[in-house]
Motif scaffolding. Structure first.
Motif, PDB file in Angstrom:
ATOM      1  N   GLY A   1       1.885  -9.660   4.884  1.00  0.00           N
ATOM      2  CA  GLY A   1       2.012  -9.376   3.466  1.00  0.00           C
ATOM      3  C   GLY A   1       0.916  -9.954   2.595  1.00  0.00           C
ATOM      4  N   LYS A   2      -0.085 -10.579   3.196  1.00  0.00           N
ATOM      5  CA  LYS A   2      -1.191 -11.128   2.390  1.00  0.00           C
ATOM      6  C   LYS A   2      -2.330 -10.124   2.374  1.00  0.00           C
ATOM      7  CE  LYS A   2      -0.014 -16.041   2.909  1.00  0.00           C
ATOM      8  NZ  LYS A   2       1.170 -15.984   3.807  1.00  0.00           N
ATOM      9  N   ALA A   3      -3.430 -10.419   3.043  1.00  0.00           N
ATOM     10  CA  ALA A   3      -4.610  -9.564   2.955  1.00  0.00           C
ATOM     11  C   ALA A   3      -4.356  -8.143   3.423  1.00  0.00           C
ATOM     12  CB  ALA A   3      -5.756 -10.184   3.767  1.00  0.00           C
ATOM     13  N   LEU A   4      -3.493  -7.980   4.424  1.00  0.00           N
ATOM     14  CA  LEU A   4      -3.256  -6.659   4.999  1.00  0.00           C
ATOM     15  C   LEU A   4      -2.407  -5.760   4.092  1.00  0.00           C
ATOM     16  CD1 LEU A   4      -2.695  -7.668   8.722  1.00  0.00           C
ATOM     17  CD2 LEU A   4      -4.504  -6.187   7.864  1.00  0.00           C
ATOM     18  N   CYS A   5      -1.736  -6.363   3.092  1.00  0.00           N
ATOM     19  CA  CYS A   5      -0.915  -5.601   2.138  1.00  0.00           C
ATOM     20  C   CYS A   5       0.178  -4.794   2.830  1.00  0.00           C
ATOM     21  CB  CYS A   5      -1.780  -4.686   1.279  1.00  0.00           C
ATOM     22  SG  CYS A   5      -2.959  -5.578   0.250  1.00  0.00           S
ATOM     23  N   GLY A   6       0.726  -5.344   3.906  1.00  0.00           N
ATOM     24  CA  GLY A   6       1.854  -4.730   4.586  1.00  0.00           C
ATOM     25  C   GLY A   6       3.154  -5.293   4.048  1.00  0.00           C
ATOM     26  N   PRO A   7       4.267  -5.045   4.750  1.00  0.00           N
ATOM     27  CA  PRO A   7       5.553  -5.596   4.319  1.00  0.00           C
ATOM     28  C   PRO A   7       5.512  -7.131   4.279  1.00  0.00           C
ATOM     29  CG  PRO A   7       5.849  -3.894   5.990  1.00  0.00           C
ATOM     30  CD  PRO A   7       4.388  -4.192   5.943  1.00  0.00           C
ATOM     31  N   GLN A   8       6.083  -7.722   3.235  1.00  0.00           N
ATOM     32  CA  GLN A   8       6.094  -9.176   3.107  1.00  0.00           C
ATOM     33  C   GLN A   8       6.863  -9.843   4.245  1.00  0.00           C
ATOM     34  OE1 GLN A   8       4.581 -11.292   1.085  1.00  0.00           O
ATOM     35  NE2 GLN A   8       3.536  -9.753  -0.131  1.00  0.00           N
ATOM     36  N   CYS A   9       7.817  -9.114   4.816  1.00  0.00           N
ATOM     37  CA  CYS A   9       8.649  -9.702   5.875  1.00  0.00           C
ATOM     38  C   CYS A   9       8.159  -9.276   7.255  1.00  0.00           C
ATOM     39  CB  CYS A   9      10.108  -9.304   5.690  1.00  0.00           C
ATOM     40  SG  CYS A   9      10.347  -7.533   5.466  1.00  0.00           S
TER      41      CYS A   9
ATOM     42  N   LEU B   1       0.832  -1.198   0.000  1.00  0.00           N
ATOM     43  CA  LEU B   1       0.000   0.000   0.000  1.00  0.00           C
ATOM     44  C   LEU B   1       0.871   1.253   0.000  1.00  0.00           C
ATOM     45  CD1 LEU B   1      -2.688  -0.935   2.690  1.00  0.00           C
ATOM     46  CD2 LEU B   1      -3.003  -0.882   0.220  1.00  0.00           C
ATOM     47  N   PRO B   2       0.421   2.337  -0.637  1.00  0.00           N
ATOM     48  CA  PRO B   2       1.173   3.593  -0.604  1.00  0.00           C
ATOM     49  C   PRO B   2       1.419   4.090   0.822  1.00  0.00           C
ATOM     50  CG  PRO B   2      -0.544   3.681  -2.273  1.00  0.00           C
ATOM     51  CD  PRO B   2      -0.765   2.413  -1.516  1.00  0.00           C
ATOM     52  N   GLU B   3       0.412   3.902   1.700  1.00  0.00           N
ATOM     53  CA  GLU B   3       0.575   4.327   3.093  1.00  0.00           C
ATOM     54  C   GLU B   3       1.699   3.568   3.786  1.00  0.00           C
ATOM     55  OE1 GLU B   3      -4.007   4.028   2.511  1.00  0.00           O
ATOM     56  OE2 GLU B   3      -2.191   3.231   1.589  1.00  0.00           O
ATOM     57  N   VAL B   4       1.845   2.296   3.428  1.00  0.00           N
ATOM     58  CA  VAL B   4       2.888   1.464   4.023  1.00  0.00           C
ATOM     59  C   VAL B   4       4.264   1.926   3.556  1.00  0.00           C
ATOM     60  CG1 VAL B   4       3.837  -0.872   4.102  1.00  0.00           C
ATOM     61  CG2 VAL B   4       1.369  -0.517   4.291  1.00  0.00           C
ATOM     62  N   LEU B   5       4.395   2.159   2.262  1.00  0.00           N
ATOM     63  CA  LEU B   5       5.672   2.620   1.717  1.00  0.00           C
ATOM     64  C   LEU B   5       6.063   3.960   2.318  1.00  0.00           C
ATOM     65  CD1 LEU B   5       5.164   1.664  -2.036  1.00  0.00           C
ATOM     66  CD2 LEU B   5       6.615   0.506  -0.370  1.00  0.00           C
ATOM     67  N   ALA B   6       5.101   4.862   2.482  1.00  0.00           N
ATOM     68  CA  ALA B   6       5.382   6.182   3.045  1.00  0.00           C
ATOM     69  C   ALA B   6       5.837   6.053   4.498  1.00  0.00           C
ATOM     70  CB  ALA B   6       4.141   7.067   2.956  1.00  0.00           C
ATOM     71  N   ALA B   7       5.193   5.179   5.261  1.00  0.00           N
ATOM     72  CA  ALA B   7       5.550   4.988   6.663  1.00  0.00           C
ATOM     73  C   ALA B   7       6.948   4.385   6.789  1.00  0.00           C
ATOM     74  CB  ALA B   7       4.523   4.102   7.354  1.00  0.00           C
ATOM     75  N   MET B   8       7.272   3.419   5.940  1.00  0.00           N
ATOM     76  CA  MET B   8       8.590   2.785   5.974  1.00  0.00           C
ATOM     77  C   MET B   8       9.675   3.792   5.628  1.00  0.00           C
ATOM     78  SD  MET B   8       7.650  -0.917   4.252  1.00  0.00           S
ATOM     79  CE  MET B   8       9.283  -1.621   4.479  1.00  0.00           C
ATOM     80  N   ASP B   9       9.403   4.630   4.640  1.00  0.00           N
ATOM     81  CA  ASP B   9      10.371   5.650   4.245  1.00  0.00           C
ATOM     82  C   ASP B   9      10.587   6.650   5.376  1.00  0.00           C
ATOM     83  OD1 ASP B   9      12.024   6.993   2.158  1.00  0.00           O
ATOM     84  OD2 ASP B   9      10.547   8.573   2.428  1.00  0.00           O
TER      85      ASP B   9
ATOM     86  N   ALA C   1      -0.243  -0.455   7.794  1.00  0.00           N
ATOM     87  CA  ALA C   1      -1.152  -1.360   7.085  1.00  0.00           C
ATOM     88  C   ALA C   1      -2.379  -1.662   7.922  1.00  0.00           C
ATOM     89  CB  ALA C   1      -0.423  -2.652   6.722  1.00  0.00           C
ATOM     90  N   VAL C   2      -2.179  -1.869   9.228  1.00  0.00           N
ATOM     91  CA  VAL C   2      -3.323  -2.141  10.118  1.00  0.00           C
ATOM     92  C   VAL C   2      -4.176  -0.896  10.251  1.00  0.00           C
ATOM     93  CG1 VAL C   2      -4.019  -2.872  12.431  1.00  0.00           C
ATOM     94  CG2 VAL C   2      -2.020  -3.920  11.347  1.00  0.00           C
TER      95      VAL C   2
END
Length: 230
Positions: free
Chosen positions: A177-185, A1-9, A226-227
């Motif tokens: 990394g499945k339904a929640l579309c968060g980081p795969q790891c 998700l874009p929100e996930v990528l932004a948070a990780m960055d 993601a949550v």
């Protein structure tokens, strides 16, 4: 998700004290999901491993550093319904426990003894009310005996509140990394605070049997995002 990528960055630019981060994340996950506490491990399997260690050691650091050599420890067995035996239960077996497989409620009652650390099951069939060894039926046996139940819901959607905790699970583990579309790891574990605090103690960056399951602050914050989005 874009929100996930932004948070990780965003998280990548900061130094954090990991125990402080885990405390804040656990509290926030509880607020969002209605569970007592939350933990973000390096994947669902890592979370299952850490929770198993917590149930075996009871959070005792002297016992923790001995895993997977469980000689002389009190809690060394994990009970599993036969329908839940699968390739992924290696995450439980990595701890060095003895797996006790049962077919019926009667066998479950007979299998429970002072060495029982927890009961592990895979959701899906466990949620079927016609299943003799359903989660709800197991909880009715295990609850009064204070035996923790770990529900593996890796492939399922997160429900708020978690239907598995409502049905009697002590802890439930999801894939990030499945339904929640968060980081795969990353994974998501919800449930009793004392067990999840002990599970965190058993995970990286702490020394011990979970040191090899390290998760970065970026994945932790990304998983929280993601949550939040879910």
């Amino acid at each position: 998700l874009p929100e996930v990528l932004a948070a990780m960055d965003a998280a990548s630019g900061y130094f954090v004290q990991y125990d402080e981060l885990a405390e804040a994340i656990g509290k926030r996950l509880a607020e969002i999901t209605g569970a007592e506490w939350g933990l973000i491990p390096a994947g669902c399997a890592a979370g299952i491993k850490h929770v198993t260690i917590a149930c075996v050691t009871g959070g005792n650091p002297e016992k923790l550093i001995r895993v997977p050599d469980l000689a002389g420890l009190d809690k060394t067995q994990v009970i599993v319904p036969s329908y839940s035996r699968n390739a992924y239960d290696h995450a439980v077996r990595n701890v060095g426990v003895e797996m006790v497989t049962v077919e019926t409620l009667e066998e479950l009652e007979q299998a429970i003894n002072p060495r029982t650390a927890m009961i592990y099951l895979v959701t899906g069939r466990a949620s079927d009310p016609d299943q003799p060894l359903s989660l709800k039926a197991i909880a009715e046996v295990a609850g009064p005996r204070d035996i923790p139940i770990l529900a593996d819901a890796a492939a399922e959607n997160l429900t708020i509140p978690s239907i598995h905790l409502e049905q009697g699970a002590t802890v439930v583990a999801y894939s990030g990394g499945k339904a929640l579309c968060g980081p795969q790891c990353a994974g998501l574990v919800l449930g009793k605070k004392d067990i999840l605090m002990s599970a965190w103690q058993a995970s990286a960056p702490h020394h011990g049997p979970g040191r090899d399951d390290k998760i970065g602050k970026e994945e932790i914050v990304g998983m929280l995002a993601a949550v939040e989005a879910w």
